[in-house]
Motif scaffolding. Structure first.
Motif, short mmCIF file in Angstrom:
data_model
loop_
_atom_site.label_atom_id
_atom_site.label_comp_id
_atom_site.label_asym_id
_atom_site.label_seq_id
_atom_site.Cartn_x
_atom_site.Cartn_y
_atom_site.Cartn_z
N LEU A 171 35.99 71.46 34.05
CA LEU A 171 37.02 71.48 35.10
C LEU A 171 37.15 72.81 36.01
N GLY A 172 37.10 73.75 35.54
CA GLY A 172 36.80 75.16 36.12
C GLY A 172 37.11 76.29 35.13
N THR A 189 40.99 77.92 38.03
CA THR A 189 40.49 77.76 39.15
C THR A 189 39.02 77.01 39.70
N LYS A 190 38.88 76.25 40.59
CA LYS A 190 37.96 75.22 40.59
C LYS A 190 37.10 75.45 41.59
N ASP A 191 37.72 76.30 42.76
CA ASP A 191 36.78 76.37 43.89
C ASP A 191 36.21 78.00 43.94
N ARG A 194 30.18 70.64 43.04
CA ARG A 194 30.91 69.41 42.80
C ARG A 194 30.58 68.14 43.33
#
Length: 122
Positions: free
Chosen positions: A47-48, A63-65, A122
């Motif tokens: 996921l992050g 945090t993903k980005d 992603r």
């Protein structure tokens, strides 16, 4: 059509309950309904990255980005694709083998146990 607002806007941190102890910076995967845990192996369910430490059952930000730092499991060379590994780390990915598990592109070179800069895919 009814109005729609997304639950998560890119660049924002989401909050999840942990199903295991988490250390800030570990790569997390979806471990259950609404829960996350540090990755234990290569997985497409990543996921992050955890924004801070949390005990099992606690809350952590994910945090993903953006460019992320991860701990290398084994040697990683800049330009290699990486995948999730044990203890929330990342490892070099072998192209053509379960490519759906790719986490991102290594932007720096790192030896085992050291930080590597990752551009998530992603």
């Amino acid at each position: 059509m009814a109005d729609y607002s997304p639950k998560h806007v890119p660049g924002q941190i989401i909050t999840r309950t942990t199903s295991a102890a988490v250390t800030g910076g570990q790569l997390l995967y979806v471990s259950g309904s609404g829960t996350v845990a540090p990755t234990t192996a290569a997985t497409h369910a990543w996921l992050g990255w955890a924004t801070h430490d949390a005990a099992s059952g606690g809350l952590t930000g994910v945090t993903k980005d953006g460019i992320q730092y991860a701990v290398a499991s084994g040697g990683i060379t800049a330009g290699q694709l990486v995948e999730a590994a044990a203890a929330g780390k990342v490892a070099a990915h072998t192209n053509g083998t379960n490519d759906f598990n790719v986490v991102g592109l290594a932007l720096t070179t790192a030896t085992d146990g050291n930080d590597v800069e990752i551009d998530p895919i992603r």
